[in-house]
Design an enzyme around this catalytic site. Structure first.
Site, PDB file in Angstrom:
ATOM      1  N   ASP A  29      -1.805   6.425   6.599  1.00  0.00           N
ATOM      2  CA  ASP A  29      -2.821   5.463   6.179  1.00  0.00           C
ATOM      3  C   ASP A  29      -3.036   4.526   7.366  1.00  0.00           C
ATOM      4  O   ASP A  29      -2.163   3.720   7.684  1.00  0.00           O
ATOM      5  CB  ASP A  29      -2.327   4.692   4.956  1.00  0.00           C
ATOM      6  CG  ASP A  29      -3.332   3.655   4.464  1.00  0.00           C
ATOM      7  OD1 ASP A  29      -4.353   3.420   5.149  1.00  0.00           O
ATOM      8  OD2 ASP A  29      -3.088   3.064   3.395  1.00  0.00           O
ATOM      9  N   LYS A  56     -12.224  -2.512   7.690  1.00  0.00           N
ATOM     10  CA  LYS A  56     -11.559  -3.384   8.655  1.00  0.00           C
ATOM     11  C   LYS A  56     -12.154  -3.146  10.061  1.00  0.00           C
ATOM     12  O   LYS A  56     -12.827  -4.011  10.599  1.00  0.00           O
ATOM     13  CB  LYS A  56     -10.040  -3.166   8.667  1.00  0.00           C
ATOM     14  CG  LYS A  56      -9.341  -3.809   7.454  1.00  0.00           C
ATOM     15  CD  LYS A  56      -9.045  -2.820   6.392  1.00  0.00           C
ATOM     16  CE  LYS A  56      -7.979  -3.140   5.382  1.00  0.00           C
ATOM     17  NZ  LYS A  56      -7.989  -4.359   4.642  1.00  0.00           N
ATOM     18  N   TRP A  99       0.823  -1.206   0.000  1.00  0.00           N
ATOM     19  CA  TRP A  99       0.000   0.000   0.000  1.00  0.00           C
ATOM     20  C   TRP A  99       0.856   1.254   0.000  1.00  0.00           C
ATOM     21  O   TRP A  99       0.551   2.218  -0.702  1.00  0.00           O
ATOM     22  CB  TRP A  99      -0.998  -0.032   1.160  1.00  0.00           C
ATOM     23  CG  TRP A  99      -1.903  -1.204   1.016  1.00  0.00           C
ATOM     24  CD1 TRP A  99      -1.869  -2.366   1.731  1.00  0.00           C
ATOM     25  CD2 TRP A  99      -2.919  -1.381   0.019  1.00  0.00           C
ATOM     26  NE1 TRP A  99      -2.812  -3.245   1.242  1.00  0.00           N
ATOM     27  CE2 TRP A  99      -3.468  -2.667   0.196  1.00  0.00           C
ATOM     28  CE3 TRP A  99      -3.425  -0.579  -1.006  1.00  0.00           C
ATOM     29  CZ2 TRP A  99      -4.496  -3.171  -0.608  1.00  0.00           C
ATOM     30  CZ3 TRP A  99      -4.439  -1.076  -1.802  1.00  0.00           C
ATOM     31  CH2 TRP A  99      -4.964  -2.359  -1.604  1.00  0.00           C
TER      32      TRP A  99
END
Lengths: 363, 363
Positions: free
Chosen positions: B175, B199, B103
């Site tokens: 992030d 999540k 990511w």
């Protein structure tokens, strides 16, 4: 167990009760998986099946030709206002737009950031109460695309399927957010169709894009990766985690629509529903429709009494009787009944009955 | 009535059963409104109340200072990879990034479109099995921001709250998609935190952005309107139709988390859960953790046997016993147990018991 109202909201709006019941039942355990659809990996067999069904059903319902991709994206029609110029301004960086309301206006403003926009016509001077007649000789010969809004939610006008501009080789791009799946449009006449889900497809949070393949892959260098159609087309809308549950709800709505006989059958019902309202409005001494007869929407029916106090009294009484969200948009005033696919004929009949009673009581 | 599995999916992932039950019950009639939350206008009193509650609860749970805005946006963390440089490259157009996985790599690639990116350190050479030590003297003095990924879902590493880079006046951007709300981070140390919901917050389709107010309003001219933080901040995330139902689900999850005692209480449970797994792995002769001890994630626990056939047999048997989605990411191999907030301690205990049995049976 539960009591439901007749919900005339312009969007997000009423969904089929059968669909909500099914979603409610499957919430904790989707088809024996032991999980909610919300809890599934987007790469799981179960979810990939749901996404594939959604794509297949929409393709079937709209008779989408094989050379078009169907994408399920995030960001609403408002994000498409930027994606379209960023992806389609590949040659002349010029586009023709027709200004038929607030959403067209926003689309025009956004496109101007990235190229030259010709506003061919506008009905702004009459609060967008009609669709302007177009002069074909004024169309830009070298435009990268030609943009219309097929249905104008706020004003209650529409481009009928047999009155689309003939743009020749220039791709016709349409914001179909508020009337997709409500009547039969020939997809092959368009280069790109986009629609936020929250009127005729499902909950807010997913946007369908139907795009002819030759228009994919020409994005400007400055285009964010997530705003490049090619990224999503190449990954079957699974480049990143999609709005899984919203796609699932759309799939259920598509399934429901297919069981109802598809778009042609729904168009018949929608014509009946809107005609009930327009017929009553056209003979009423109290309520008046606001839109030119030939441009009237099948989905959004604005009407006024011309008297603000009477409007307010009507809306208040309506709520008490279980007819909600009938207040018109502030730019038009009065009332608006949004009667999307999921609004049953009974709801419209009941509303007309109530309007008759209200008129008799207040004359 | 329904049977649920223990779902170790990396995301979208398990949600609290109580939350799913409440959503299921309210699906056709939200608190006597006669409508589903999916059917409500985003401008309605009911939905505006839901959105305000979501904002207030998240602010309270994370102790977000008053000079930060909380936004609920669409497009996932992947869209933030572009929004951050488009909005924050306002002076030097330079940023520092730490590469701790797939990511981070994507975030770096996207930022390079819009300015200069210094990759200060990377653990790529060891399949990202640790968080690189950072040399403060190498930080760019004039960077517009400094970007980290606090938790690396695929590799199971994390920047602990007491090991964040000291970036001085340069805004720290994180992030936090896979460990937001799992342990206490001091929000005031960050300029911007972003996280996809799927999540620890709710279903896929909404992304939370917590941004210090002085970073808002400096977007580049080429920024699409929908990718400008100012547009959303000025409209309290209601510039266009938001992903209403996903926001509602997040609100329910925030309420559940508050009832559980908030983030500090959840951190205690998460430490217990992850310790159960790491303690077992550190003494097992068959299963091995893959990550440096001091950098281990509380949320994602990858482990391997070193034998592909054994891994496959384990995953298969696990499914039969109701432990699902334990297959590791292809780049690490083996297994991964994602144990987000909604995974109960019982689920982790049961998994460890099963691992012990499997080890005993196959030694």
């Amino acid at each position: 167990m539960y009591e439901r109202v007749y919900n005339f909201s312009a969007g997000p709006s009423v969904l089929p009760e059968e669909v909500l019941l099914e979603a409610s039942k499957e919430m904790l355990n989707y088809k024996g998986s032991g999980m909610s659809v919300m809890e599934m990996s987007h790469r799981s067999k179960e979810f990939m099946g749901i996404a594939a069904d959604a794509e297949k059903l929409l393709r079937e319902l709209m008779n989408v030709p094989a050379n078009y991709k169907i994408l399920f994206l995030q960001g609403g029609a408002s994000t498409q206002f930027a994606m379209i110029p960023l992806n389609l301004f590949s040659n002349s960086k010029t586009a023709d737009y027709v200004d038929t309301g607030a959403w067209s206006t926003k689309a025009i403003k956004e496109a101007k950031k990235y190229g030259t926009v010709n506003v061919l016509a506008s009905s702004k001077e009459s609060t967008y109460s009609y669709i302007p007649k177009l002069d074909k000789s004024a169309f830009s010969k070298d435009a990268d695309y030609f943009h219309i809004t097929t249905n104008n939610t706020i004003y209650g006008t529409r481009f009928t399927p047999d009155n689309l501009p003939d743009t020749g080789d220039v791709p016709l791009v349409a914001d179909m957010s508020s009337n997709i799946l409500s009547e039969v449009y020939d997809v092959s006449k368009f280069g790109l169709i986009y629609a936020g889900a929250q009127k005729n497809m499902g909950p807010a949070g997913v946007t369908a894009v139907i795009i002819r393949e030759d228009l994919i892959g020409k994005a400007m260098d400055i285009t964010p990766t997530m705003l490049d159609y090619k990224i999503h087309a190449d990954a079957d809308s699974l480049y990143n985690t999609p709005p899984c549950y919203s796609i699932y709800m759309c799939m259920l709505v598509f399934k429901w629509l297919k069981e109802k006989g598809g778009v042609a059958a729904m168009e018949k019902i929608n014509r009946e529903k809107s005609q009930l309202l327009y017929d009553y409005l056209d003979q009423s001494a109290m309520f008046k429709a606001t839109v030119a007869v030939e441009d009237r929407s099948l989905m959004n029916v604005p009407f006024v009494t011309g008297n603000d106090e009477l409007d307010a009294a009507f809306i208040k009484e309506a709520v008490a009787k279980g007819f909600v969200n009938l207040k018109g948009h502030r730019s038009v005033g009065g009332m608006r009944a949004s009667i999307y696919n999921a609004m049953p004929v009974e709801g419209v009949k009941a509303l007309v009955e109530f309007m008759k009673e209200f008129e008799a009581k207040n004359k």
